[in-house]
Design an enzyme around this catalytic site. Structure first.
Site, PDB file in Angstrom:
ATOM      1  NE  ARG A 110      -2.146   9.272   6.944  1.00 40.71           N
ATOM      2  CZ  ARG A 110      -2.099   9.856   5.749  1.00 40.71           C
ATOM      3  NH1 ARG A 110      -1.727  11.128   5.647  1.00 40.71           N
ATOM      4  NH2 ARG A 110      -2.448   9.206   4.664  1.00 40.71           N
ATOM      5  CD  GLU A 124      -2.581   6.338   9.094  1.00 36.98           C
ATOM      6  OE1 GLU A 124      -1.793   5.928   8.205  1.00 36.98           O
ATOM      7  OE2 GLU A 124      -3.657   6.891   8.839  1.00 36.98           O
ATOM      8  CB  SER A 160      -3.852   3.342   6.603  1.00 32.90           C
ATOM      9  OG  SER A 160      -4.391   3.831   5.411  1.00 32.90           O
TER      10      SER A 160
HETATM   11  P1  NAP Z   1      -2.497   4.288  -3.796  1.00 33.24           P
HETATM   12  O1  NAP Z   1      -3.034   5.298  -4.732  1.00 33.24           O
HETATM   13  O2  NAP Z   1      -2.664   2.853  -4.092  1.00 33.24           O
HETATM   14  O3  NAP Z   1      -0.965   4.579  -3.526  1.00 33.24           O
HETATM   15  C1  NAP Z   1      -0.226   3.803  -2.586  1.00 33.24           C
HETATM   16  C2  NAP Z   1       0.604   4.732  -1.744  1.00 33.24           C
HETATM   17  O4  NAP Z   1       1.485   5.421  -2.574  1.00 33.24           O
HETATM   18  C3  NAP Z   1      -0.257   5.749  -1.035  1.00 33.24           C
HETATM   19  O5  NAP Z   1      -0.265   5.437   0.323  1.00 33.24           O
HETATM   20  C4  NAP Z   1       0.339   7.092  -1.354  1.00 33.24           C
HETATM   21  O6  NAP Z   1       0.940   7.744  -0.230  1.00 33.24           O
HETATM   22  C5  NAP Z   1       1.488   6.798  -2.307  1.00 33.24           C
HETATM   23  N1  NAP Z   1       1.280   7.565  -3.546  1.00 33.24           N
HETATM   24  C6  NAP Z   1       0.457   7.296  -4.568  1.00 33.24           C
HETATM   25  N2  NAP Z   1       0.588   8.215  -5.536  1.00 33.24           N
HETATM   26  C7  NAP Z   1       1.491   9.096  -5.099  1.00 33.24           C
HETATM   27  C8  NAP Z   1       2.050  10.286  -5.655  1.00 33.24           C
HETATM   28  N3  NAP Z   1       1.697  10.736  -6.860  1.00 33.24           N
HETATM   29  N4  NAP Z   1       2.986  10.958  -4.923  1.00 33.24           N
HETATM   30  C9  NAP Z   1       3.339  10.521  -3.707  1.00 33.24           C
HETATM   31  N5  NAP Z   1       2.836   9.411  -3.130  1.00 33.24           N
HETATM   32  C10 NAP Z   1       1.934   8.710  -3.820  1.00 33.24           C
HETATM   33  O7  NAP Z   1      -3.098   4.579  -2.331  1.00 33.24           O
HETATM   34  P2  NAP Z   1      -4.479   4.165  -1.676  1.00 33.24           P
HETATM   35  O8  NAP Z   1      -4.215   3.181  -0.642  1.00 33.24           O
HETATM   36  O9  NAP Z   1      -5.518   3.887  -2.719  1.00 33.24           O
HETATM   37  O10 NAP Z   1      -4.860   5.508  -0.951  1.00 33.24           O
HETATM   38  C11 NAP Z   1      -5.164   6.668  -1.692  1.00 33.24           C
HETATM   39  C12 NAP Z   1      -5.041   7.881  -0.793  1.00 33.24           C
HETATM   40  O11 NAP Z   1      -5.956   7.787   0.290  1.00 33.24           O
HETATM   41  C13 NAP Z   1      -3.647   7.982  -0.183  1.00 33.24           C
HETATM   42  O12 NAP Z   1      -3.282   9.329  -0.167  1.00 33.24           O
HETATM   43  C14 NAP Z   1      -3.829   7.452   1.212  1.00 33.24           C
HETATM   44  O13 NAP Z   1      -2.957   8.040   2.148  1.00 33.24           O
HETATM   45  C15 NAP Z   1      -5.260   7.826   1.518  1.00 33.24           C
HETATM   46  N6  NAP Z   1      -5.821   6.872   2.454  1.00 33.24           N
HETATM   47  C16 NAP Z   1      -5.769   7.158   3.786  1.00 33.24           C
HETATM   48  C17 NAP Z   1      -6.257   6.228   4.677  1.00 33.24           C
HETATM   49  C18 NAP Z   1      -6.218   6.451   6.138  1.00 33.24           C
HETATM   50  O14 NAP Z   1      -6.797   5.679   6.873  1.00 33.24           O
HETATM   51  N7  NAP Z   1      -5.530   7.436   6.646  1.00 33.24           N
HETATM   52  C19 NAP Z   1      -6.791   5.029   4.244  1.00 33.24           C
HETATM   53  C20 NAP Z   1      -6.792   4.781   2.898  1.00 33.24           C
HETATM   54  C21 NAP Z   1      -6.313   5.712   2.004  1.00 33.24           C
HETATM   55  P3  NAP Z   1       0.156   8.681   0.794  1.00 33.24           P
HETATM   56  O15 NAP Z   1      -0.585   7.732   1.707  1.00 33.24           O
HETATM   57  O16 NAP Z   1       1.255   9.412   1.488  1.00 33.24           O
HETATM   58  O17 NAP Z   1      -0.767   9.555   0.015  1.00 33.24           O
END
Ligand code: NAP
Length: 336
Positions: A164, A332, A236
């Site tokens: 990020r 963020e 986020s």
């Molecule tokens: P999730 O699947 O519930 O997982 C929670 C966190 O664990 C995530 O933030 C993700 O990190 C990490 N994670 C999950 N599986 C992983 C793996 N196999 N290896 C490494 N890290 C892992 O997450 P979620 O909230 O539903 O979000 C899903 C994806 O969408 C994530 O990648 C998240 O970053 C992205 N997202 C981005 C935003 C934004 O506003 N930028 C908002 C919502 C979701 P990472 O965040 O590093 O991937």
């Protein structure tokens, strides 16, 4: 080109904070850059380059010039046997760009479907989701330096991409209007199904198409995240903290079921959403602001909140996490 004065930014930020900007300049074609240059060279007001306003919190009125590129063109710069280089205007919506790529059989960005924001904002915070960051496909960007009236090209290795983060968030790069972004994409589709949500979505992980993967991500996101059009938010609010092994052990003493991932054997990524959830704040609302009941990393402006109210609430959330786990959550979202 549109040049407006004393204009509300309500429709220019997904938190829907109703603050005014002293001036707003909407760039609609290339020749508007000359007007922009003349405008800023005769004044010393501060400038804010805005995309879709999906990662920003306006805490107060913006006493300066907001500039937004409204151009949404894209083109193929190079077309090789296995790869293609595309160029898109920074004003194009990111999700529209992802769709264009898939519709034209150019692959790589599928996991980044449905991320709110513009193409120009994607490299700034190096957007990422489901195990993919835009930096893996980013070729270069073209930025207009308003202090020098010149275009500069930034190739991938000069952008300091990390989680990020990019060079464009740093102080010396505030004069740059990101104008066009170039991505190198593959003509061969290789799905990345590393994340559990995607593996669970597909019963059979063989023969998945890019279109199916795109729709899977759209559906999972819609299920897990509140729609900012209904519940104004900026995605986020905090980054996932990266901690050392000993910090992780201390956190696990407080809460053995915390979700974490091994980054490199020395550092561990903790789910910020999970930390907030364990403080009991998921769905908690105080006045006009609260945490989404759907996702604890999303702070929602439930009813005409001011930017200050949102910022204070975010500080309160970070304090709760720090008091319980000793972990400092880093924002963020950019506060202006
Ligand atoms: P999730 O699947 O519930 O997982 C929670 C966190 O664990 C995530 O933030 C993700 O990190 C990490 N994670 C999950 N599986 C992983 C793996 N196999 N290896 C490494 N890290 C892992 O997450 P979620 O909230 O539903 O979000 C899903 C994806 O969408 C994530 O990648 C998240 O970053 C992205 N997202 C981005 C935003 C934004 O506003 N930028 C908002 C919502 C979701 P990472 O965040 O590093 O991937």
């Amino acid at each position: 080109m549109k040049h407006l004065k004393n204009v509300s930014l309500l429709n220019y930020n997904t938190f829907r904070i109703d603050v005014n900007a002293r001036e707003l300049l909407l760039i609609e074609n290339d020749s508007d850059l000359e007007y922009f240059w003349n405008l800023q060279s005769t004044s010393d007001q501060k400038i804010l380059f805005l995309g879709e306003g999906s990662n920003i919190l306006f805490e107060k009125e913006f006493d300066g010039l907001v500039v937004k590129n409204e151009q949404k063109r894209w083109s193929i710069l190079e077309d090789n046997r296995d790869e293609v280089i595309l160029e898109a205007d920074s004003g194009l919506l990111w999700d529209e760009f992802v769709r264009i790529c898939i519709d034209n059989n150019f692959y790589g960005l599928e996991n980044l479907a449905a991320i709110p924001g513009s193409v120009g904002a994607a490299p700034v915070q190096n957007i990422g989701a489901y195990g993919i960051e835009q930096s893996s496909f980013f070729k270069s960007l073209l930025a207009f330096d308003i202090s020098k009236k010149e275009f500069y090209e930034f190739p991938n290795d000069q952008c300091k991409f990390s989680y990020r983060h990019s060079i464009f968030k740093e102080k010396n790069f505030e004069n740059l209007l990101i104008y066009k972004v170039r991505y190198k994409l593959s003509k061969v589709f290789i799905p990345n199904l590393h994340y559990k949500d995607l593996q669970q979505y597909f019963q059979d992980t063989k023969n998945i198409t890019a279109n199916e993967l795109y729709h899977a991500v759209v559906e999972i996101r819609a299920r897990k995240l509140p729609d900012y059009k209904e519940y104004p938010n900026a995605g986020s609010f905090f980054k996932n903290p990266i901690v050392s092994k000993s910090q992780l052990e201390n956190i696990l003493k407080v809460e053995p079921n915390i979700v974490y991932y091994n980054v490199d054997g020395i550092n561990f990524k903790i789910s910020a959403a999970n930390l907030i959830e364990k403080t009991g704040l998921k769905g908690y609302r105080r006045g006009n602001v609260g945490i989404s009941p759907k996702h604890s990393l999303i702070i929602v402006n439930f009813e005409n909140a001011t930017g200050q109210e949102v910022a204070e609430f975010a500080s309160f959330v970070a304090e709760q996490v720090f008091d319980k786990f000793g972990v400092l959550l880093e924002r963020e979202v950019i506060i202006i």
